[in-house]
Design a protein around this motif. Structure first.
Motif, PDB file in Angstrom:
ATOM      1  N   VAL A   1     -11.765 -46.117 -27.624  1.00 56.25           N
ATOM      2  CA  VAL A   1     -13.159 -46.356 -27.244  1.00 56.25           C
ATOM      3  C   VAL A   1     -13.586 -47.774 -27.607  1.00 56.25           C
ATOM      4  N   ILE A   2     -13.175 -48.274 -28.769  1.00 53.23           N
ATOM      5  CA  ILE A   2     -13.548 -49.630 -29.177  1.00 53.23           C
ATOM      6  C   ILE A   2     -12.951 -50.663 -28.232  1.00 53.23           C
ATOM      7  N   VAL A   3     -11.692 -50.476 -27.843  1.00 53.34           N
ATOM      8  CA  VAL A   3     -11.056 -51.410 -26.907  1.00 53.34           C
ATOM      9  C   VAL A   3     -11.778 -51.394 -25.558  1.00 53.34           C
ATOM     10  N   LEU A   4     -12.052 -50.200 -25.031  1.00 51.67           N
ATOM     11  CA  LEU A   4     -12.770 -50.097 -23.763  1.00 51.67           C
ATOM     12  C   LEU A   4     -14.150 -50.735 -23.854  1.00 51.67           C
ATOM     13  N   THR A   5     -14.830 -50.525 -24.962  1.00 52.95           N
ATOM     14  CA  THR A   5     -16.165 -51.091 -25.140  1.00 52.95           C
ATOM     15  C   THR A   5     -16.125 -52.608 -25.200  1.00 52.95           C
ATOM     16  N   ALA A   6     -15.151 -53.145 -25.924  1.00 57.63           N
ATOM     17  CA  ALA A   6     -15.025 -54.601 -26.016  1.00 57.63           C
ATOM     18  C   ALA A   6     -14.764 -55.216 -24.645  1.00 57.63           C
ATOM     19  N   VAL A   7     -13.880 -54.583 -23.864  1.00 63.94           N
ATOM     20  CA  VAL A   7     -13.601 -55.073 -22.514  1.00 63.94           C
ATOM     21  C   VAL A   7     -14.865 -55.043 -21.667  1.00 63.94           C
ATOM     22  N   PHE A   8     -15.597 -53.943 -21.731  1.00 61.96           N
ATOM     23  CA  PHE A   8     -16.829 -53.830 -20.952  1.00 61.96           C
ATOM     24  C   PHE A   8     -17.840 -54.907 -21.338  1.00 61.96           C
ATOM     25  N   LEU A   9     -18.069 -55.114 -22.625  1.00 60.17           N
ATOM     26  CA  LEU A   9     -19.072 -56.077 -23.068  1.00 60.17           C
ATOM     27  C   LEU A   9     -18.703 -57.503 -22.669  1.00 60.17           C
ATOM     28  N   VAL A  10     -17.417 -57.840 -22.735  1.00 61.09           N
ATOM     29  CA  VAL A  10     -16.989 -59.166 -22.299  1.00 61.09           C
ATOM     30  C   VAL A  10     -17.242 -59.343 -20.804  1.00 61.09           C
ATOM     31  N   LEU A  11     -16.855 -58.342 -20.014  1.00 57.07           N
ATOM     32  CA  LEU A  11     -17.084 -58.416 -18.573  1.00 57.07           C
ATOM     33  C   LEU A  11     -18.571 -58.434 -18.251  1.00 57.07           C
ATOM     34  N   PHE A  12     -19.353 -57.701 -19.016  1.00 58.52           N
ATOM     35  CA  PHE A  12     -20.798 -57.669 -18.787  1.00 58.52           C
ATOM     36  C   PHE A  12     -21.409 -59.032 -19.092  1.00 58.52           C
ATOM     37  N   TRP A  13     -20.953 -59.679 -20.162  1.00 57.23           N
ATOM     38  CA  TRP A  13     -21.452 -61.015 -20.472  1.00 57.23           C
ATOM     39  C   TRP A  13     -21.090 -61.998 -19.354  1.00 57.23           C
ATOM     40  N   LEU A  14     -19.863 -61.923 -18.841  1.00 60.28           N
ATOM     41  CA  LEU A  14     -19.453 -62.802 -17.750  1.00 60.28           C
ATOM     42  C   LEU A  14     -20.316 -62.568 -16.508  1.00 60.28           C
ATOM     43  N   ALA A  15     -20.592 -61.298 -16.200  1.00 62.15           N
ATOM     44  CA  ALA A  15     -21.436 -60.985 -15.043  1.00 62.15           C
ATOM     45  C   ALA A  15     -22.822 -61.591 -15.209  1.00 62.15           C
ATOM     46  N   ASN A  16     -23.406 -61.430 -16.395  1.00 58.91           N
ATOM     47  CA  ASN A  16     -24.724 -62.022 -16.648  1.00 58.91           C
ATOM     48  C   ASN A  16     -24.684 -63.536 -16.542  1.00 58.91           C
ATOM     49  N   HIS A  17     -23.650 -64.127 -17.111  1.00 55.62           N
ATOM     50  CA  HIS A  17     -23.528 -65.596 -17.112  1.00 55.62           C
ATOM     51  C   HIS A  17     -23.490 -66.144 -15.690  1.00 55.62           C
ATOM     52  N   PHE A  18     -22.672 -65.561 -14.835  1.00 53.46           N
ATOM     53  CA  PHE A  18     -22.534 -66.081 -13.484  1.00 53.46           C
ATOM     54  C   PHE A  18     -23.722 -65.712 -12.604  1.00 53.46           C
ATOM     55  N   VAL A  19     -24.252 -64.499 -12.733  1.00 52.59           N
ATOM     56  CA  VAL A  19     -25.384 -64.088 -11.896  1.00 52.59           C
ATOM     57  C   VAL A  19     -26.618 -64.924 -12.201  1.00 52.59           C
ATOM     58  N   PHE A  20     -26.975 -65.033 -13.468  1.00 49.71           N
ATOM     59  CA  PHE A  20     -28.172 -65.808 -13.800  1.00 49.71           C
ATOM     60  C   PHE A  20     -27.950 -67.304 -13.577  1.00 49.71           C
ATOM     61  N   GLY A  21     -26.686 -67.746 -13.671  1.00 48.42           N
ATOM     62  CA  GLY A  21     -26.402 -69.139 -13.377  1.00 48.42           C
ATOM     63  C   GLY A  21     -26.595 -69.496 -11.918  1.00 48.42           C
ATOM     64  N   GLU A  22     -26.477 -68.498 -11.032  1.00 45.90           N
ATOM     65  CA  GLU A  22     -26.626 -68.727  -9.592  1.00 45.90           C
ATOM     66  C   GLU A  22     -28.041 -68.450  -9.090  1.00 45.90           C
ATOM     67  N   LEU A  23     -28.932 -68.002  -9.941  1.00 41.85           N
ATOM     68  CA  LEU A  23     -30.269 -67.626  -9.479  1.00 41.85           C
ATOM     69  C   LEU A  23     -31.015 -68.800  -8.851  1.00 41.85           C
ATOM     70  N   SER A  24     -30.817 -69.984  -9.395  1.00 37.37           N
ATOM     71  CA  SER A  24     -31.544 -71.142  -8.866  1.00 37.37           C
ATOM     72  C   SER A  24     -31.151 -71.458  -7.425  1.00 37.37           C
ATOM     73  N   ARG A  25     -29.979 -70.970  -7.003  1.00 37.65           N
ATOM     74  CA  ARG A  25     -29.524 -71.228  -5.638  1.00 37.65           C
ATOM     75  C   ARG A  25     -29.890 -70.107  -4.682  1.00 37.65           C
ATOM     76  N   ILE A  26     -30.478 -69.045  -5.215  1.00 34.79           N
ATOM     77  CA  ILE A  26     -30.851 -67.897  -4.383  1.00 34.79           C
ATOM     78  C   ILE A  26     -32.333 -67.992  -4.055  1.00 34.79           C
ATOM     79  N   SER A  27     -32.651 -67.992  -2.780  1.00 32.50           N
ATOM     80  CA  SER A  27     -34.055 -68.064  -2.362  1.00 32.50           C
ATOM     81  C   SER A  27     -34.291 -67.031  -1.267  1.00 32.50           C
ATOM     82  N   PRO A  28     -35.088 -65.985  -1.561  1.00 27.82           N
ATOM     83  CA  PRO A  28     -35.392 -64.981  -0.542  1.00 27.82           C
ATOM     84  C   PRO A  28     -36.229 -65.582   0.584  1.00 27.82           C
ATOM     85  N   PRO A  29     -36.335 -64.908   1.719  1.00 23.54           N
ATOM     86  CA  PRO A  29     -37.171 -65.415   2.812  1.00 23.54           C
ATOM     87  C   PRO A  29     -38.598 -65.682   2.349  1.00 23.54           C
TER      88      PRO A  29
END
Length: 285
Positions: free
Chosen positions: A24-52
């Protein structure tokens, strides 16, 4: 009280021996690392996203709520994995190995044994779920500068949902073999998730039949209702297009919520534990 603590300690040591916590600890660590990467890239791209221009969507709020809703789903899933590993063979597995008979005859008795194992598993899973929930919240808050509208109650509801799974798994361990119990609990968990997804589809299609079926399934498996209520609370302050889009997503919509499902979940937990105690008292070891 001494007997209860001894049984809780035994369950903990057994989980360590079987490397449950390691997995469980290994799975959790993998998830948290991937979750941090997802947040990093998604919020990093927000400035380039403009809805209609004619659609007023708060992209930061939408991204934060969606990502954190995804984290809540992962936290619930990992908590259920831990709950099942801790309880799937509490009765059937130990009975097959001849470990229960010496305990239930004189030293502690059947009710004490079962309730102690429940307390131990519920305590471990609750601490785990809350820890992962808070870490995920901190990752989203610090990375994307977005925080959920409600911070405490959704975590408690996730923990409550996992505790219900602990009770279901304990009941299953009385009447099923370890393997069959694990399969049954995961299938019930999957059924609950499918019910939530059906609710999302029904809401998008405005289908009252699908929504009714989803609601019935969520009340029959209230861990799903608690999870949905937690999703509702993290974006409870959002209105307009942003709130509407979040309700359409599988990690933002909530169709079973409020004090009704919370009270029902508590009653469901109590009834499940009583059934487990009655079944254990009647089981031939």
């Amino acid at each position: 009280m001494t007997s209860v603590l001894a049984i809780v300690g035994y369950g903990f040591r057994e989980a360590v021996r079987r490397k449950v916590f390691t997995v469980v600890i290994v799975l959790t660590a993998v998830f948290l690392v991937l979750f941090w990467l997802a947040n990093h890239f998604v919020f990093g791209e927000l400035s380039r996203i403009s809805p209609p221009p004619d659609i007023h969507v708060d992209t930061r709020t939408f991204a934060g709520a969606f990502l954190f809703g995804l984290a809540m789903f992962a936290t619930l899933f990992l908590g259920v994995v831990l709950a099942v590993f801790l309880t799937l063979g509490v009765v059937s597995g130990d009975a097959e190995r001849g470990l229960l008979q010496p305990l239930v005859v004189r030293p502690v008795g059947r009710p004490t044994l079962l309730l102690a194992r429940f307390v131990g598993a519920a305590g471990v899973t609750t601490a785990y779920v809350l820890a992962v929930y808070w870490i995920a919240m901190a990752i989203t808050g610090q990375t994307g500068h977005w925080w959920p509208a409600a911070k405490l109650v959704p975590g408690l509801e996730l923990a409550g949902g996992v505790v219900i799974v602990v009770a279901i798994s304990l009941l299953g361990s009385v009447v099923l073999s370890s393997t069959a119990n694990g399969i049954a609990v995961f299938m019930l968990f999957g059924a609950g998730l499918v019910a939530g997804l059906l609710g999302t589809i029904g809401h998008a299609l405005n289908s009252h039949t699908i929504l009714r079926a989803s609601t019935i399934a969520s009340w029959a498996l209230p861990f799903e209702g608690l999870y949905q209520d937690g999703l509702r609370l993290i974006a409870a302050n959002e209105n307009g297009i942003t709130g509407f889009l979040l309700q359409l997503g599988p990690f933002g919509g909530a169709y079973v919520h409020g004090w009704g499902v919370r009270v029902w979940a508590a009653c469901y937990l109590a009834v499940t534990l009583v059934l487990a105690l009655v079944a254990f008292a009647r089981r031939d070891l």
